[in-house]
Enzyme design. Structure first.
Site, PDB file in Angstrom:
ATOM      1  NE  ARG A 277      52.612  39.985  54.242  1.00  0.00           N
ATOM      2  CZ  ARG A 277      52.374  38.673  54.226  1.00  0.00           C
ATOM      3  NH1 ARG A 277      51.302  38.177  54.832  1.00  0.00           N
ATOM      4  NH2 ARG A 277      53.219  37.870  53.629  1.00  0.00           N
TER       5      ARG A 277
ATOM      6  CG  HIS B  77      51.034  40.762  49.638  1.00  0.00           C
ATOM      7  ND1 HIS B  77      51.097  39.434  49.973  1.00  0.00           N
ATOM      8  CD2 HIS B  77      52.164  41.325  50.140  1.00  0.00           C
ATOM      9  CE1 HIS B  77      52.219  39.201  50.657  1.00  0.00           C
ATOM     10  NE2 HIS B  77      52.879  40.340  50.770  1.00  0.00           N
TER      11      HIS B  77
ATOM     12  CG  ASN C   7      49.023  36.494  48.937  1.00  0.00           C
ATOM     13  OD1 ASN C   7      49.846  37.186  49.529  1.00  0.00           O
ATOM     14  ND2 ASN C   7      48.678  36.715  47.684  1.00  0.00           N
TER      15      ASN C   7
ATOM     16  CG  HIS D   4      58.663  43.901  57.441  1.00  0.00           C
ATOM     17  ND1 HIS D   4      59.582  43.085  56.823  1.00  0.00           N
ATOM     18  CD2 HIS D   4      57.499  43.739  56.747  1.00  0.00           C
ATOM     19  CE1 HIS D   4      59.000  42.471  55.800  1.00  0.00           C
ATOM     20  NE2 HIS D   4      57.746  42.853  55.730  1.00  0.00           N
TER      21      HIS D   4
HETATM   22  C1  HEM Z   1      61.032  43.890  50.974  1.00  0.00           C
HETATM   23  C2  HEM Z   1      60.414  42.774  50.668  1.00  0.00           C
HETATM   24  C3  HEM Z   1      59.419  42.142  51.577  1.00  0.00           C
HETATM   25  C4  HEM Z   1      59.400  40.838  51.934  1.00  0.00           C
HETATM   26  C5  HEM Z   1      60.367  39.774  51.461  1.00  0.00           C
HETATM   27  C6  HEM Z   1      58.322  40.651  52.854  1.00  0.00           C
HETATM   28  C7  HEM Z   1      57.969  39.441  53.438  1.00  0.00           C
HETATM   29  C8  HEM Z   1      57.087  39.295  54.484  1.00  0.00           C
HETATM   30  C9  HEM Z   1      56.838  38.071  55.196  1.00  0.00           C
HETATM   31  C10 HEM Z   1      57.483  36.728  54.906  1.00  0.00           C
HETATM   32  C11 HEM Z   1      55.931  38.339  56.161  1.00  0.00           C
HETATM   33  C12 HEM Z   1      55.377  37.365  57.190  1.00  0.00           C
HETATM   34  C13 HEM Z   1      54.187  36.621  56.683  1.00  0.00           C
HETATM   35  C14 HEM Z   1      53.796  35.491  57.594  1.00  0.00           C
HETATM   36  O1  HEM Z   1      54.690  34.783  58.080  1.00  0.00           O
HETATM   37  O2  HEM Z   1      52.589  35.302  57.824  1.00  0.00           O
HETATM   38  C15 HEM Z   1      55.596  39.728  56.052  1.00  0.00           C
HETATM   39  C16 HEM Z   1      54.702  40.369  56.852  1.00  0.00           C
HETATM   40  C17 HEM Z   1      54.342  41.691  56.704  1.00  0.00           C
HETATM   41  N1  HEM Z   1      54.772  42.545  55.707  1.00  0.00           N
HETATM   42 FE1  HEM Z   1      56.267  42.214  54.423  1.00  0.00          FE
HETATM   43  N2  HEM Z   1      57.675  41.843  53.038  1.00  0.00           N
HETATM   44  C18 HEM Z   1      58.311  42.776  52.267  1.00  0.00           C
HETATM   45  C19 HEM Z   1      57.948  44.097  52.121  1.00  0.00           C
HETATM   46  C20 HEM Z   1      56.871  44.667  52.739  1.00  0.00           C
HETATM   47  C21 HEM Z   1      56.318  45.946  52.397  1.00  0.00           C
HETATM   48  C22 HEM Z   1      56.807  46.830  51.257  1.00  0.00           C
HETATM   49  C23 HEM Z   1      55.270  46.167  53.238  1.00  0.00           C
HETATM   50  C24 HEM Z   1      54.356  47.344  53.321  1.00  0.00           C
HETATM   51  C25 HEM Z   1      54.687  48.557  52.975  1.00  0.00           C
HETATM   52  C26 HEM Z   1      55.174  45.015  54.105  1.00  0.00           C
HETATM   53  C27 HEM Z   1      54.281  44.868  55.113  1.00  0.00           C
HETATM   54  C28 HEM Z   1      54.171  43.746  55.902  1.00  0.00           C
HETATM   55  C29 HEM Z   1      53.330  43.698  57.093  1.00  0.00           C
HETATM   56  C30 HEM Z   1      52.535  44.841  57.676  1.00  0.00           C
HETATM   57  C31 HEM Z   1      53.434  42.394  57.583  1.00  0.00           C
HETATM   58  C32 HEM Z   1      52.736  41.814  58.817  1.00  0.00           C
HETATM   59  C33 HEM Z   1      51.407  41.252  58.426  1.00  0.00           C
HETATM   60  C34 HEM Z   1      50.562  40.810  59.600  1.00  0.00           C
HETATM   61  O3  HEM Z   1      50.904  41.052  60.761  1.00  0.00           O
HETATM   62  O4  HEM Z   1      49.524  40.207  59.304  1.00  0.00           O
HETATM   63  N3  HEM Z   1      56.140  44.113  53.750  1.00  0.00           N
HETATM   64  N4  HEM Z   1      56.306  40.292  55.021  1.00  0.00           N
END
Ligand code: HEM
Ligand SMILES: *[C@@H]1O[C@H](CO)[C@@H](O)[C@H](O)[C@H]1NC(C)=O
Ligand SMILES: *[C@@H]1O[C@H](CO)[C@@H](O)[C@H](O)[C@H]1NC(C)=O
Ligand SMILES: *[C@@H]1O[C@H](CO)[C@@H](O)[C@H](O)[C@H]1NC(C)=O
Length: 358
Positions: free
Chosen positions: A90, A94, A122, A221
């Site tokens: 992530r 970002h 973030n 995800h």
């Molecule tokens: C398509 C649009 C995307 C949206 C709207 C989105 C949104 C989010 C949100 C809201 C979270 C949770 C954050 C939290 O509640 O702390 C999250 C977590 C995460 N996202 Fe996305 N995301 C997107 C695309 C991506 C992409 C492209 C990647 C990587 C290639 C990604 C990787 C991750 C990962 C690995 C997590 C978990 C982070 C953790 O466990 O600390 N996301 N994302």
């Protein structure tokens, strides 16, 4: 102007405020938050063509052990805490969506400027900063001033995914670090969890990524967690068409029940794995995210939105299929994302400390 992370931040801020507010003053609070905290962001910087000269061998003369150090340190970190793989993935994402992959996400705020990492999108949710520092310190010891923070982010993302069972991809290197990091740019550049398909498509297009890339990269995800604040509106406060007692009708009923147990109303900070397909699925890099989304078990509105276009639904089904191309597709799209370059004319350097410009 597409809906962006600002709207999610508003919802999360509202969620927090609503916890302490009495019902009678809620409407006032909403107006206040909208007006005071979220002035319109500046327009995004225009995307520049990928910088010439990025290649996987960039450090083979200047710091031959660089990639090996990043690999073995990432491997050690992830082996002792698998959740760090999601954190590293992530961070790179970002970073690349705001000013290209220039490690702007790692710069600290200063007295006059709130940096990306402290934007509501973030803050309290991006992780892994201390671990990146640890890797950077080692590289400064072996090759001072040579390896950029942005390249470290690109390498750790790949090495972390490989450590938890994903397929590898070649990481091109030679990125430089920026000196500018602005919170409002993170809010406008990052996709919102509340976005619909059209909004997601345009946010990804801003960084040169296609609809296919958007769908495939959403597969990130398959690992990691989201806080209840990012999706509880789908459980308790959904007012769109077909709402069933405040619940989003596109959410599988059993999954909705499960999520309500995990996220009682008013618990915005509880964390839930985004891939619900198996006991350890949230820490395994597999196609599980797509089988989940296909079965109406996409956690975020933005995950469920992939099914609302026919191309999206077809691609989700393909990635979920028995001969899923997900592993290969993910690497291809990560390489494209990793080529997002800094705005034309940006001041660039190899930062000695990822927190500060030199
Ligand atoms: C398509 C649009 C995307 C949206 C709207 C989105 C949104 C989010 C949100 C809201 C979270 C949770 C954050 C939290 O509640 O702390 C999250 C977590 C995460 N996202 Fe996305 N995301 C997107 C695309 C991506 C992409 C492209 C990647 C990587 C290639 C990604 C990787 C991750 C990962 C690995 C997590 C978990 C982070 C953790 O466990 O600390 N996301 N994302
Ligand atoms: C990590 O890689 C470096 C560079 O190749 C090497 O010197 C070091 O011994 C490795 N450490 C471990 C624990 O494998
Ligand atoms: C997506 O959201 C935008 C902005 O909120 C809206 O204008 C558009 O109609 C929505 N598209 C669909 C297909 O719902
Ligand atoms: C539910 O949504 C309405 C309107 O969209 C909003 O006014 C209200 O504050 C929300 N309630 C909660 C608990 O989020």
């Amino acid at each position: 102007m597409v809906r962006n992370y600002r709207s999610s931040a508003i919802l999360i801020a509202l969620g927090a405020l609503l916890l302490i507010a009495t019902p009678s003053c809620r409407a006032d609070i909403i107006g206040d938050v909208l007006g005071k905290f979220f002035p319109p962001p500046p327009p995004p910087a225009p995307a520049a063509p990928a910088p010439a000269g990025l290649n996987p061998w960039f450090y083979s003369r200047s710091c031959p052990s660089a990639t090996a150090w990043v690999q073995n340190m990432t491997s050690t970190i992830v082996a002792s805490d698998r959740s760090m793989a999601a954190a590293f993935l992530r961070l790179h994402f970002h970073d690349c969506f705001v000013r290209g992959c220039d490690a702007s996400v790692l710069l600290d705020s200063t007295s006059g400027n709130t940096a990306e990492k402290d934007a509501l999108a973030n803050a309290n949710s991006l992780r892994g900063f201390a671990q990146i520092d640890q890797i950077k310190e080692k590289l400064e010891e072996v090759c001072p001033g040579v390896v950029s923070c942005a390249d470290i982010l690109a390498l750790t993302a790949r090495d972390a995914i490989v450590e938890i069972g994903g397929a590898s991809w070649a990481v091109s290197l030679g990125r430089k670090d920026g000196v500018v990091s602005i919170a409002s740019e993170a809010m406008s550049g990052l996709p919102s969890p509340f976005a619909n398909y059209t909004e997601l498509t345009s946010t990804f297009a801003e960084v040169g990524l296609s609809e296919k890339d958007m769908i495939v990269l959403s597969g990130g995800h398959t690992i990691g967690v989201a806080k209840c604040a990012a999706f509880s509106h789908r459980l308790y406060n959904f007012s769109g068409p077909g709402a069933i007692n405040g619940t989003d009708p596109t959410l599988d009923a059993d999954y909705a029940k499960f999520l309500k147990r995990k996220c009682p109303q008013g618990s915005p900070l509880i964390e839930v794995f985004m891939d619900p397909t198996g006991r350890f699925s949230g820490q395994t890099f597999d196609k599980g995210y797509f089988t989940g989304v296909k079965a109406n078990r996409g956690l975020l509105t933005s995950d469920a939105a992939l099914l609302t276009s026919s191309f999206g639904a077809q691609t989700v089904a393909l990635e979920a299929s028995a001969n899923s191309p997900f592993m290969k597709d993910f690497g291809v799209s990560m390489q494209k994302m990793g080529a997002a370059s800094a705005p034309n004319g940006a001041v660039l350097e190899v930062r000695k400390n990822c927190h500060f410009q030199n």
